[in-house]
Design an enzyme around this catalytic site. Structure first.
Site, mmCIF file in Angstrom:
data_model
loop_
_atom_site.group_PDB
_atom_site.id
_atom_site.type_symbol
_atom_site.label_atom_id
_atom_site.label_comp_id
_atom_site.label_asym_id
_atom_site.label_seq_id
_atom_site.Cartn_x
_atom_site.Cartn_y
_atom_site.Cartn_z
ATOM 1 N N THR A 1 -5.828 -10.725 1.867
ATOM 2 C CA THR A 1 -5.981 -10.070 0.554
ATOM 3 C C THR A 1 -7.375 -10.361 -0.020
ATOM 4 O O THR A 1 -8.059 -11.267 0.448
ATOM 5 C CB THR A 1 -4.848 -10.583 -0.367
ATOM 6 N N THR B 1 -4.322 -5.873 -2.046
ATOM 7 C CA THR B 1 -3.655 -6.458 -0.887
ATOM 8 C C THR B 1 -3.124 -5.426 0.095
ATOM 9 O O THR B 1 -2.647 -4.368 -0.307
ATOM 10 C CB THR B 1 -2.495 -7.385 -1.328
ATOM 11 N N ASN C 1 -1.189 -6.999 2.313
ATOM 12 C CA ASN C 1 -0.222 -8.043 2.668
ATOM 13 C C ASN C 1 -0.780 -8.904 3.800
ATOM 14 O O ASN C 1 -1.639 -9.721 3.564
ATOM 15 C CB ASN C 1 1.164 -7.507 2.993
ATOM 16 N N GLU D 1 3.341 -3.966 3.086
ATOM 17 C CA GLU D 1 3.913 -4.524 1.850
ATOM 18 C C GLU D 1 5.441 -4.533 1.856
ATOM 19 O O GLU D 1 6.047 -5.141 0.966
ATOM 20 C CB GLU D 1 3.438 -3.733 0.630
ATOM 21 N N SER E 1 3.148 -11.433 -5.694
ATOM 22 C CA SER E 1 2.809 -12.726 -6.304
ATOM 23 C C SER E 1 1.404 -12.706 -6.885
ATOM 24 O O SER E 1 0.900 -13.728 -7.339
ATOM 25 C CB SER E 1 2.904 -13.851 -5.264
HETATM 26 O O1 DON Z 1 1.440 -9.058 -3.323
HETATM 27 C C1 DON Z 1 1.687 -10.098 -2.707
HETATM 28 O O2 DON Z 1 2.223 -11.059 -3.193
HETATM 29 C C2 DON Z 1 1.261 -10.190 -1.228
HETATM 30 N N1 DON Z 1 1.247 -8.869 -0.655
HETATM 31 C C3 DON Z 1 -0.074 -10.885 -1.139
HETATM 32 C C4 DON Z 1 -0.480 -11.177 0.287
HETATM 33 C C5 DON Z 1 -1.664 -12.052 0.388
HETATM 34 O O3 DON Z 1 -2.204 -12.534 -0.587
HETATM 35 C C6 DON Z 1 -2.112 -12.370 1.750
HETATM 36 N N2 DON Z 1 -3.388 -13.053 1.717
HETATM 37 N N3 DON Z 1 -3.769 -14.048 2.052
#
Ligand code: DON
Length: 368
Positions: A167, A185, A187, A206, A239
């Site tokens: 992300t 993101t 994901n 996602e 998150s």
């Molecule tokens: O929105 C979320 O919580 C996840 N899709 C975030 C994923 C993420 O931060 C991966 N990175 N290191």
């Protein structure tokens, strides 16, 4: 790297806006490409999508105001819960081990509630006011033993499970005092590893942010129940915690990638900011994390001294000592007294922001 497909995708988006992506050539290319690869997208799925502007979550803590992400991210609600719980203690003067214990217990309870209550507010009633209220936090706080970890399975709610775990974030303050905190993101790194031919961009995965089955962890070990179950048209629970901190002395823009750990990274960063830490100190600070299940206190290699780790174990915390750190925090701080702007970019990655940017933003001019 040349990516002419992506250039054309962006040109259509720039010239036609919504219709240049969710309808027309890009939409048709996407749907045809996904279906040819065995997927089930339809043109209606794309044209029926809309962006929803939502009221942010607003938190008051120790004289500061924090503006952060509302559902369907869990970030703001969980952040508010952690801060509300610790607000009942004289957090700033507690010795380090007690402070870590208290924060871990607050994190555990916030992530338990995330698993039970949080999902897309268009589909499930999310009790934001209750979860972020001082009274509710007082109840949770009363259940924290000052010297013992509460096993997650003893908290009412989601059961224990047998299970296992990129992300981009931008933090911006411009010379007119505009603030941007944006987390984007796909994901997992490279999303689902699939580019529809002719579009030039990766599709995300996602779907992993949904709870596929009650109690079954996603790629970040997060569990959930019906509130975040998969349904057509529903948005998965995130998150992401892009946030603004606003105080009498300083304004900061903060955020990071890092999956389930985003919320606790931002919480720890905000707490240090409110204690006066510099941008470089906040982004470099060793991190720890608790997310209710798995019932472990994760620690970066330099988070705890052997003595601190020993004392936390005695209190009942199982320490998950990681070989590598996590996150990629981006932070900008604006000193309202002298207008100085400081940037900090996480040393764990490749960002370049460090110390004073040399820019000044005149607070009086902005707030006049
Ligand atoms: O929105 C979320 O919580 C996840 N899709 C975030 C994923 C993420 O931060 C991966 N990175 N290191």
């Amino acid at each position: 790297m040349r990516n002419p497909d992506y250039a054309r995708t962006l040109e259509r988006l720039a010239s036609e806006g919504f219709d240049g992506f969710y309808r027309g050539d890009t939409a048709r290319t996407l749907v045809d490409g996904v279906r040819a690869a065995g997927g089930i997208w339809s043109l209606d799925d794309l044209s029926g999508y809309s962006i929803i502007e939502r009221e942010p979550i607003r938190i008051s803590h120790r004289g500061y105001r924090i503006v952060t992400a509302p559902p369907p991210s869990s970030g703001g609600v969980a952040l508010a819960q952690v801060l509300q719980i610790i607000a009942g203690f004289d957090y700033a003067v507690l010795p380090r081990v007690e402070r870590v214990h208290l924060l871990a217990e607050a994190m555990r309870r916030a992530y338990r509630d995330r698993a039970i209550y949080l999902g897309d507010p268009e589909f499930v009633p999310v009790p934001v006011a209750m979860l972020t209220s001082a009274d509710y936090a007082a109840g949770l706080r009363a259940g924290i033993h000052p010297r013992r970890a509460t096993p997650s399975e003893l908290l009412p709610g989601v059961g224990a499970f047998d299970g296992s775990e990129d992300t981009t974030h931008f933090s911006i303050i411009d010379t007119r005092g505009n603030l941007v905190s944006a987390t984007q993101t796909l994901n997992l790194p490279y999303g689902n590893g699939f580019v529809v031919e002719g579009t030039g961009f990766l599709l995300n995965n996602e779907m992993d942010d949904f709870s596929v089955k009650p109690g079954v962890p996603n790629a970040f070990g997060l569990v959930g129940e019906d509130a975040n179950a998969i349904e057509p048209g529903k948005r998965p629970l995130s998150s992401m915690t892009p946030s603004f901190l606003m105080g009498a002395d300083r304004v900061a823009v903060i955020g990071t990638p890092g999956g389930s750990r985003i919320i606790t990274m931002v919480a720890l960063g905000l707490l240090e900011l409110m204690q006066g830490a510099s941008a470089d100190e906040v982004v470099a600070m060793p991190r720890f994390h608790h997310q209710h299940l798995p019932d472990q206190l994760s620690a970066e290699p330099d988070a705890f001294s052997p003595e601190e780790a020993g004392r936390l174990r005695e209190m009942g915390h199982e320490i998950d000592a990681r070989e590598r750190g996590w996150g990629n925090m981006q932070l900008v701080i604006w000193n309202l007294a002298n207008g100085e702007v400081q940037a900090g970019s996480d040393p764990r990655w490749e960002g370049v922001g460090s110390g004073s940017t040399g820019e000044r933003v005149d607070a009086e001019a902005v707030f006049r």
